[in-house]
Design a protein around this motif. Structure first.
Motif, PDB file in Angstrom:
ATOM      1  N   PRO A 198      -5.032 -11.211  -3.505  1.00 42.79           N
ATOM      2  CA  PRO A 198      -4.294 -11.025  -2.359  1.00 42.79           C
ATOM      3  C   PRO A 198      -4.245  -9.625  -2.116  1.00 42.79           C
ATOM      4  O   PRO A 198      -2.926  -9.065  -0.839  1.00 42.79           O
ATOM      5  N   PHE A 199      -5.174  -9.060  -1.831  1.00 42.11           N
ATOM      6  CA  PHE A 199      -4.786  -7.257  -1.792  1.00 42.11           C
ATOM      7  C   PHE A 199      -6.154  -6.894  -0.674  1.00 42.11           C
ATOM      8  O   PHE A 199      -6.553  -6.061  -0.819  1.00 42.11           O
ATOM      9  N   MET A 255      -0.101   2.654  -6.008  1.00 44.13           N
ATOM     10  CA  MET A 255      -0.062   1.754  -6.686  1.00 44.13           C
ATOM     11  C   MET A 255      -0.949   1.414  -8.254  1.00 44.13           C
ATOM     12  O   MET A 255      -0.832   2.189  -8.879  1.00 44.13           O
ATOM     13  N   LEU A 261      10.397  -5.678  -9.547  1.00 46.08           N
ATOM     14  CA  LEU A 261       8.974  -4.770  -9.415  1.00 46.08           C
ATOM     15  C   LEU A 261       9.991  -3.727 -10.571  1.00 46.08           C
ATOM     16  O   LEU A 261       9.738  -3.041 -11.475  1.00 46.08           O
ATOM     17  N   TYR A 304       1.198  -7.362   5.224  1.00 41.71           N
ATOM     18  CA  TYR A 304       0.070  -7.542   3.961  1.00 41.71           C
ATOM     19  C   TYR A 304       0.944  -6.408   3.213  1.00 41.71           C
ATOM     20  O   TYR A 304       0.279  -6.921   2.115  1.00 41.71           O
ATOM     21  N   VAL A 305       1.573  -5.422   2.861  1.00 43.43           N
ATOM     22  CA  VAL A 305       1.774  -4.662   2.140  1.00 43.43           C
ATOM     23  C   VAL A 305       2.670  -6.074   1.065  1.00 43.43           C
ATOM     24  O   VAL A 305       2.754  -6.173   0.113  1.00 43.43           O
ATOM     25  N   LEU A 306       3.052  -7.397   1.777  1.00 44.80           N
ATOM     26  CA  LEU A 306       4.309  -7.989   0.779  1.00 44.80           C
ATOM     27  C   LEU A 306       3.179  -8.026   0.383  1.00 44.80           C
ATOM     28  O   LEU A 306       3.354  -9.283  -1.229  1.00 44.80           O
ATOM     29  N   GLY A 307       2.184  -9.155   1.274  1.00 46.51           N
ATOM     30  CA  GLY A 307       1.447  -9.955   0.140  1.00 46.51           C
ATOM     31  C   GLY A 307       1.013  -8.765  -1.466  1.00 46.51           C
ATOM     32  O   GLY A 307       0.804  -9.603  -2.099  1.00 46.51           O
ATOM     33  N   MET A 308       0.242  -7.474  -1.045  1.00 46.84           N
ATOM     34  CA  MET A 308       0.027  -6.495  -2.035  1.00 46.84           C
ATOM     35  C   MET A 308       1.110  -6.569  -3.021  1.00 46.84           C
ATOM     36  O   MET A 308       0.933  -6.511  -4.231  1.00 46.84           O
ATOM     37  N   ALA A 309       2.057  -6.424  -3.030  1.00 54.10           N
ATOM     38  CA  ALA A 309       3.569  -6.735  -3.339  1.00 54.10           C
ATOM     39  C   ALA A 309       3.179  -7.510  -4.140  1.00 54.10           C
ATOM     40  O   ALA A 309       4.097  -7.459  -5.496  1.00 54.10           O
ATOM     41  N   LEU A 310       3.157  -8.746  -3.583  1.00 50.10           N
ATOM     42  CA  LEU A 310       3.944 -10.202  -4.629  1.00 50.10           C
ATOM     43  C   LEU A 310       2.374  -9.992  -5.075  1.00 50.10           C
ATOM     44  O   LEU A 310       2.990 -10.182  -6.805  1.00 50.10           O
ATOM     45  N   GLY A 311       1.643  -9.429  -4.616  1.00 50.83           N
ATOM     46  CA  GLY A 311       0.360  -9.374  -6.249  1.00 50.83           C
ATOM     47  C   GLY A 311       0.729  -9.057  -7.392  1.00 50.83           C
ATOM     48  O   GLY A 311       0.301  -9.728  -8.255  1.00 50.83           O
ATOM     49  N   VAL A 312       0.868  -8.081  -7.374  1.00 52.07           N
ATOM     50  CA  VAL A 312       1.435  -6.748  -8.419  1.00 52.07           C
ATOM     51  C   VAL A 312       2.291  -7.297  -9.387  1.00 52.07           C
ATOM     52  O   VAL A 312       2.470  -7.652 -10.476  1.00 52.07           O
ATOM     53  N   ALA A 313       3.320  -7.751  -8.473  1.00 52.68           N
ATOM     54  CA  ALA A 313       4.591  -8.514  -8.947  1.00 52.68           C
ATOM     55  C   ALA A 313       4.052  -9.730  -9.735  1.00 52.68           C
ATOM     56  O   ALA A 313       4.957  -9.735 -11.010  1.00 52.68           O
ATOM     57  N   ALA A 360      -1.981  -3.714 -14.685  1.00 56.25           N
ATOM     58  CA  ALA A 360      -1.228  -4.744 -13.411  1.00 56.25           C
ATOM     59  C   ALA A 360      -1.987  -3.505 -11.471  1.00 56.25           C
ATOM     60  O   ALA A 360      -2.527  -4.219 -10.945  1.00 56.25           O
ATOM     61  N   MET A 385      -5.943  -7.937   3.468  1.00 54.13           N
ATOM     62  CA  MET A 385      -5.542  -8.275   4.115  1.00 54.13           C
ATOM     63  C   MET A 385      -5.786  -7.360   5.175  1.00 54.13           C
ATOM     64  O   MET A 385      -5.614  -7.868   6.397  1.00 54.13           O
ATOM     65  N   LEU A 439       8.200  -1.549   2.434  1.00 55.39           N
ATOM     66  CA  LEU A 439       8.084  -2.850   2.679  1.00 55.39           C
ATOM     67  C   LEU A 439       9.285  -3.343   4.104  1.00 55.39           C
ATOM     68  O   LEU A 439       8.979  -4.536   5.610  1.00 55.39           O
ATOM     69  N   LEU A 494       1.149 -10.171 -11.416  1.00 57.36           N
ATOM     70  CA  LEU A 494       0.181 -10.178 -12.061  1.00 57.36           C
ATOM     71  C   LEU A 494       1.402  -9.695 -13.487  1.00 57.36           C
ATOM     72  O   LEU A 494       1.416  -9.744 -14.069  1.00 57.36           O
ATOM     73  N   ALA A 495       1.864  -7.919 -12.862  1.00 51.85           N
ATOM     74  CA  ALA A 495       3.234  -7.782 -13.876  1.00 51.85           C
ATOM     75  C   ALA A 495       3.933  -8.308 -14.431  1.00 51.85           C
ATOM     76  O   ALA A 495       4.374  -8.970 -15.683  1.00 51.85           O
ATOM     77  N   VAL A 496       4.564  -9.274 -13.502  1.00 52.12           N
ATOM     78  CA  VAL A 496       5.571 -10.384 -14.174  1.00 52.12           C
ATOM     79  C   VAL A 496       5.258 -11.486 -15.621  1.00 52.12           C
ATOM     80  O   VAL A 496       5.371 -11.579 -16.468  1.00 52.12           O
TER      81      VAL A 496
END
Lengths: 488, 217, 102, 643
Positions: free
Chosen positions: A231-232, A177, B142, D624-633, A217, A234, C23, D635-637
């Motif tokens: 939320p990063f 990322m 995304l 955990y990755v879902l959490g990160m991905a949702l976080g990025v999404a 972002a 965990m 994911l 922020l970006a959205v």
């Protein structure tokens, strides 16, 4: 010498002296470990060599105080770099001194352990010094790779491998990322040099606003992972719990500080012109981080996990300084970072000494420590109280100055949130302190002593906690001088 | 180790079936693109690009969707070769070469070794995580955001700069000397990490006899 | 002449698919493969920007080169750890690694 | 005056002495005979002596009119921390004015009495040396608090006394209740402290200084916005209310009685709990600028005074009755400050310190002799412990507000000022409270020292305490008897003050407070107190038949008071359900949403969409990755959506 584009290239290798010294030491350590029988040296020779190398590196980095030079337009050696070099070297020295017993007994692959510890310090130092995205990225990976492995080195503990797996996979995603974000930043800014990106961004990027936002972002996500911002975050508790305790201490100190060094470099440098775009992102992360970190900590029963969540909460406080970035908040952040590291190391050195004796890390295992080892109880108590922000200890003063500077940066609501969050934190720190002072020890209640190096490490940290708490002015002066090159 | 590798017969079948499948998908696309080329709708470079595009997207889909782990790995190879083709289109032969060497010769082999060492040939069918729908939603979201950002932007210059090999080498080893050194350190770290963890079991066995210190030398 | 957007669109799709793979997959090795896809997207981006926008400076090319190298190193490192997990738990499924929680 | 040995500029020595004692006794106590208790006592005696010298110097300056009476002087300061070119300066500064000069003798003298008393009371206890060390630490912090010239230093000392209080309440940590009470006190006051800190930061934000006098000047010159200043001063008051156990923070003080009794006498009656009063008094000129905040002080004081007094009526633990009484009397002081009556408040603080510490030490003497603290187990002790009984009764009369005794004068002042400057309802409430005070005080004395012994065994066991304990009782009793007369001009002048405390402590724009005994008013107040005492005697004399009858007449009301209006339950509920609940929600989210919805829920979702059904063990990394991905999404959205 000039580069392809005709810029001057300064290839003064002395500038990278500390890093080179540490890499050489790391190699020596590996060598000494591999041929230990042939060389007829004992186990303790390895930490000794490491410390020797670190001291040499420390002296070499002190050569560059008040200089401002760059190496091949890739690494800057200024006071900021020097500050962090000294900080990281000091942390590594303390970790090695305080935990070599632990390491000898509970860590597999001694040679690799020490050499990776040194290399990871090199990565952290380069993170602070980089002035080019490429160098910065590679430095991050040097530090992270070493830590992935270090986390996995706890002997005969399956949690260790699991923690390492989580760390490495999530870390891989996070760096992907980050890189993707950096690629957009490169596309928008047209260069990987900090200075040129800053120039390009302040020239205006209206046609490229969306890619820039996207890049920001992604960068914030990637760095948020390293800094363990919600939320990063965990991976943090799991990696902290599974890792050997010295590495947990190291993660909470060097890894965090290096990330903040990078954040400062980036957000006060190339990304500063885009402040309107990222300010709200960081403030949201800061609030989430301080609230969730402190709340979840309430529910923990393992001291390492507790400290993990508490360090997440602390990251929330530090992120506030990035939100309102200026030379004042910057130096307040550096001061707080140093105070936090000293405090955290005090607690961790105490926990390591305790673990050496008992092999336990649940909070209830600390019952009655005030009777069996009042000195250790005092050290841990001072550390925890400092984390909770009690006056006359490092935590209060540095946090107060940090909050102060954020207020003067115009973000009073953030500070109010932070104060409320830190009130919650007292509750769980007090749980540990109560276990030590307000219960009878279970089982063996006889007094015991630490090893001499244990006394040395904990004592030094205890003195540091009180010193910063009572008289922080020299630290602040150092922080102030360190931050100056970023804002000129 | 040897007995863990897949039998040649399995590979034969795989290559035949996979080849036919790829052929069936690619041929119509190739025809369409050729028609467009002949009709002067697109240039030859664009033809190659769209071919590569198809290979990459199809390969990536295969990598993330196929349930047979070996098939997924082979799709990854296809994808990475497609990526190499894209690098060629961007006039960076050197990096395309590195891509093929490092990925084709190293990474993928490593991954397949990993597969084999984790019993993949006994049970090559893997199940996916149950959060697949969330994954799809996040992925689509995304992708949408990325596409919106990329398409919205006005990137300016539309000319490619071709970089000579010589310049590239000079720049790499002079202007970027520090990263080169750092990457050396990095590879060393990765190497020792891989050794430490892959070797651990043997060490652990010796540990049982309380002779760690000798064993690790 | 292919417009730069085409490459960026390609890389966006690749990155999103890689993220989806991370994911959705349970096998640690497939997750690693998905990460490789994401990193490939990164390289495409860097190279596209370098050739189209950066001109003579082309530091993006160097960046892409290092990304490829680091990706390879990362796979090696991570595979070692995956193998260790496999030895300890007889599976390469990441959700077997859940003894550390809450 | 002639003695220039120690003057106002040297007050920094005062906290330094007990702090040195603390270091000495806590680290080397084991090596010193008697664990170093005599060092603590001698150190404190020295402090009292020095306070006397400072007082003399202060009087000299006062007479020479070196400064206006209230203005005092920044007597000593150096830059403790000066960083960022004046961006952040913390001075160590001391400030002495009349308010300080009321506090210093109280703190030092009561501390000395308590330390002497403790030698007898704590004899043979485990951690005897630690007790004296901690007490010295407390005194050091308290002295630092009252001489602080700036808010940050004050905050530091403020936390210090809180820490000392925590340590001393939890002194008998083997008792679970003591450990709990210590934590409760610490956390409750800490919540207030956060308010204080926020208040300090808000004040600093506008003025750029922590110096109290500069802030007062700034407020008087109208540098602040009215609303802003109100908010800041309310935050500040939250800190004061926390420390002084005012509603709604009052819950910790009764529980704090788990500590050793001399500690209760010193910390939870005479000194630490008045820190809040001191803070508000110190900042009163600022409160005068924002009347809303001042009114809040008034109402909180009134509510607390009345509420605590009613709770004192039914408490059965001798120390808890006194604790409720303390809370109530602090309410009096705040009420007085709420109408701007600085003189009355400080005067009451002054007298209260003597008679309340006397009462606590007296109760300690009882507990020491009988090992009972429930009034239901005591009774008739006046025959066995005449000195304690006599001194305790004197203290009680002072508390009840019977004329001649100290409490009468100060309470009368407060009622008088409330009647003049406050709403009439406020006066009525406090008058009722005063009557209630007389009732529960009488009840306490009767149940403890009169009537028949209810627990024969304890009665037989009882004996008069040793002289080292009765000595301080007698001294304090004498003071409780006479200290009120300081208000008389003649008495004041003979002591060196022109008009007693009234012309010493006052706000400049209010002018000096001239004490005049308003016979009619005093008669009403006296009558109130006497009626209260009479009611107390009527209900509790002998076997207290009427009191028991009254209990059964309104059991719900009785229960309400016994359970302290259920506020403790409420707070525990809030803590359990909100704070821990929020933590549980996050943990729950982790467990349920991420795992079970992520697995079960989406399994159903997946099944619904026709995919193969899979029920799997929880897998963490993808989540955990879902959490990160949702976080990025996210922020970006949001970033792109808002552009």
């Amino acid at each position: 010498m000039t580069d392809l584009l005709g810029n001057d290239l300064n290839l003064q290798y002395e500038l990278l002296g500390p890093e080179i010294a540490l890499v050489i030491t790391a190699a020596l350590v590996l060598f000494a470990d591999a041929f230990r029988r042939e060389l007829k040296i004992g186990q303790s020779a390895i930490p000794a060599i490491s410390i020797l190398g670190l001291v040499v590196a420390l002296l070499l980095s002190l050569l560059w105080i008040d200089e401002n030079k760059d190496f091949a337009r890739l690494v800057t050696i200024d006071n900021f770099t020097t500050f962090f070099r000294v900080l990281f070297i000091a942390v590594t020295v303390v970790v090695i001194i305080g935990s070599h017993e632990y390491i000898e007994r509970r860590v597999s692959h001694l040679g690799e352990f020490y050499s990776l510890l040194l290399l990871s310090t090199v990565g952290a130092m380069l993170m602070a010094g980089a002035r080019d995205l490429l160098t910065a990225y590679l430095a991050i990976e040097v530090m992270s790779f070493s830590l992935y492995i270090l986390v996995s080195l706890a002997k005969s503990d399956t949690r260790s491998g699991e923690a390492s797996l989580k760390y490495v996979l999530l870390g891989g995603v996070a760096s992907a990322m980050l890189l993707y974000g950096l690629s957009f930043l490169y596309g928008v800014g047209g260069s990987t040099q900090y200075t040129e990106i800053a120039a390009a961004l302040s020239d205006g990027t209206s046609t490229l606003e969306l890619p820039l936002l996207l890049g920001l972002a992604l960068i914030i996500a990637g760095l948020g992972f390293k800094a363990s911002a919600v939320p990063f975050h965990m991976w943090t508790p799991d990696a902290y719990e599974g890792a050997p305790i010295p590495i947990t201490a190291y993660l909470s100190a060097t890894s965090k500080a290096a990330t903040f060094a990078l954040l400062l470099r980036w957000f006060a440098g190339p990304l500063l012109p885009a402040i309107d775009s990222w300010q709200w992102m960081i403030s949201v992360l800061a609030v989430l981080t301080m609230v969730i970190g402190n709340l979840v900590a309430l529910q923990q029963s393992n001291i390492k996990r507790l400290l993990a969540y508490s360090s997440i909460g602390q990251v929330g406080f530090m992120l506030m300084a990035i939100v309102t970035i200026s030379d004042q908040t910057g130096s307040a952040l550096l001061l707080h970072l140093s105070g936090y590291i000293i405090t955290n190391l005090a607690v961790f050195m105490g926990v390591i000494a305790f673990y050496n004796r008992t092999g336990r890390e649940e909070i209830v295992a600390f019952r009655g420590l005030a009777q069996t080892n009042p000195y250790l109880a005092l050290v841990i108590t001072a550390g925890l109280f400092s984390l909770a922000g009690m006056p006359l200890l490092a935590g209060f003063l540095t946090k107060f100055i940090l909050f102060q500077s954020v207020v003067s940066g115009g973000y009073t609501w953030l500070v109010v949130t932070a104060l409320l969050a830190s009130t919650v934190s007292l509750y769980y720190y007090l749980q540990v302190i109560r276990q030590m002072y307000m219960y009878q020890p279970e089982g063996d209640a006889s007094r015991w002593r630490l090893s001499p190096t244990g006394y040395l490490a904990t004592g030094a940290m205890l003195v540091g906690v009180v010193w910063v708490g009572v008289y922080a002015a020299p630290f602040y002066t150092a922080a102030d001088r360190a931050i100056a090159p970023l804002f000129t | 180790m040897i007995d863990r590798l897949p039998l040649p017969a399995q590979f034969d079948r795989l290559i035949i079936v996979g080849g036919v499948a790829v052929g069936l998908v690619m041929t119509p696309i190739l025809f369409v693109l050729l028609a467009l080329l002949i009709g002067d709708q697109i240039t030859a470079a664009e033809l190659v690009f769209w071919l590569a595009f198809t290979v990459i997207v199809a390969g990536a889909s295969g990598t993330v969707l196929l349930n047979n782990i070996v098939h997924a790995a082979l799709s990854l190879i296809a994808t990475l070769l497609g990526v190499a083709a894209v690098y060629l289109l961007l006039a960076t032969e050197f990096i395309a070469l590195v891509q093929i060497l490092v990925y084709g010769g190293g990474v993928v082999i490593l991954l397949i070794f990993g597969l084999m060492m984790t019993n993949a040939q006994d049970d090559p069918v893997v199940t996916d995580g149950s959060q697949k729908p969330f994954a799809a939603i996040v992925g689509v979201l995304l992708a949408g955001v990325f596409l919106a950002a990329v398409i919205d932007a006005e990137w300016g210059s539309e000319t490619m700069t071709v970089v000579p090999f010589r310049d590239f080498g000079a720049r790499l080893f002079r202007d970027f000397i520090v990263p080169v050194i750092i990457v050396g350190v990095l590879l060393d770290i990765a190497l020792s990490g891989a050794i430490v963890n892959a070797r651990a079991s043997r060490i652990e066995d010796v540990d049982a006899d309380e002779t760690t210190s000798e064993a690790s030398s | 002449m292919i417009p730069i957007e085409n490459f960026l669109i390609l890389s966006s799709l690749l990155f999103a698919m890689g993220l989806y793979g991370v994911l959705a997959r349970r096998s640690a090795i497939l997750i690693l493969m998905s990460i490789e896809l994401m990193l490939a997207a990164v390289s495409i981006n860097f190279i596209a920007f370098a050739t189209y926008l950066d001109g003579e400076a082309f530091s993006g090319l160097v960046f892409a080169l290092f990304v490829i190298t680091v990706a390879a190193a990362e796979v090696g490192l991570a595979l070692g750890i995956v193998l260790r997990l496999f030895r300890e738990r007889r599976t390469a499924y990441v959700d077997a690694a859940d003894s550390l929680k809450w | 005056m002639g003695i220039d040995l120690v003057g106002m500029e040297d007050v920094w020595i005062l906290p330094a002495i007990p702090f040195a004692v603390f270091i000495l006794v806590s680290f080397f106590g084991r090596l010193i005979p008697r664990n170093g208790d005599f060092i603590a006592v001698l150190g404190m005696a020295l402090v009292v002596l020095l306070v006397g010298l400072v007082l003399v110097d202060f009087q000299g300056a006062f007479h020479d009119e070196v400064f206006a009476p209230i203005a005092g002087a920044n007597t000593y300061s150096f830059d403790w921390i000066d960083i960022g070119d004046g961006f952040f300066v913390i001075e160590f500064s001391t400030y002495v004015d009349a308010v300080t000069m009321v506090m210093l003798p109280v703190v030092s003298f009561v501390s000395l009495m308590v330390l002497v008393y403790s030698i007898g009371y704590m004899k043979g206890e485990a951690r005897y040396g630690w007790y004296f060390a901690a007490l010295s630490f407390f005194v050091a912090a308290m002295l630092l608090l009252v001489i602080s010239g700036n808010l940050l230093q004050l905050y530091l000392a403020w936390e210090g006394v809180g820490l000392a209080s925590y340590l001393l309440i939890g002194f008998y940590w083997e008792r679970q209740s003591a450990a709990e009470a210590a934590k409760k006190a610490f956390i409750t006051t800490r919540i207030g402290d956060v308010g204080l800190l926020i208040g300090i930061i808000l004040l600093w934000r506008v003025t750029g200084t922590f110096d109290i006098q500069e802030i007062i000047h700034a407020a008087e010159e109208g540098v602040f916005g009215q609303t802003y200043l109100t908010v800041a001063m309310l935050f500040l008051f939250a800190g004061a209310a926390g420390k002084s156990a005012q509603f709604p923070f009052h819950v910790w003080l009764p529980d704090a009685m788990e500590g050793p009794t001399p500690v209760s006498a010193l910390i939870h009656a005479a000194t630490m709990v008045v820190a809040g009063v001191y803070l508000v008094a110190r900042m009163l000129p600022v409160y005068d600028e924002v009347l809303i905040a001042r009114d809040v002080v008034l109402y909180v004081g009134l509510i607390t005074a009345l509420m605590a007094a009613t709770m004192g009526l039914v408490a059965t633990d001798i120390k808890r009755v006194l604790a409720f009484s303390t809370v109530s009397q602090l309410g009096f002081m705040f009420a007085a400050l709420g109408v701007g009556a600085l003189t009355a408040a400080m005067f009451h603080l002054f007298t209260h310190a003597f008679f309340k510490s006397l009462l606590f030490l007296g109760s300690g003497s009882v507990i020491h002799a009988t090992e009972q603290q429930e009034v239901g187990e005591l009774g008739g002790l006046r025959k066995k412990m005449p000195i304690t009984a006599l001194t305790f009764t004197i203290g009680s009369l002072a508390l009840a507000g019977i004329p001649v005794f100290a409490g009468f004068w100060s309470k009368d002042e407060i009622l008088h000022d409330l009647q003049h400057y406050g709403p009439f309802a406020a006066y009525v409430i406090l008058a009722v409270t005063a009557a209630l005070t007389a009732i529960y005080t009488t009840r306490l004395v009767l149940l403890t020292f009169f009537g028949k012994p209810k627990n024969e065994q304890a009665y037989e066991h009882a004996h008069e305490s040793p002289p080292i304990m009765t000595g301080p009782l007698v001294i304090l009793a004498v003071l409780a008897l006479v200290v009120g007369f300081i208000t008389y001009q003649g008495v004041g002048e003979s002591l060196g003050f022109v008009g007693g405390i009234g012309e010493l402590v006052y706000l400049p724009h209010h002018g000096p407070h001239v004490f005049k005994l308003d016979i009619a008013f005093a008669a009403v107040a006296t009558a109130t107190a006497v009626v209260g005492v009479a009611i107390g005697i009527m209900y509790w004399w002998g076997d207290a038949r009427r009191a028991i009858a009254a209990q059964s007449w309104a059991p719900e009301l009785h229960q309400l008071l016994v359970r302290r209006y259920y506020l403790d339950e409420l707070y525990q509920g809030v803590i359990n359900h909100v704070v821990l609940g929020a933590a549980a929600v996050v943990a729950w989210f982790d467990k349920r949403v991420v795992n079970e919805t992520g697995v079960d829920g989406s399994t159903q979702f997946v099944g619904f969409l026709g995919y193969r059904f899979k029920f799997l063990q929880t897998g963490r990394i993808p989540h955990y990755v879902l959490g990160m991905a949702l976080g990025v999404a996210a922020l970006a959205v949001v970033a792109i959506g808002t552009t």
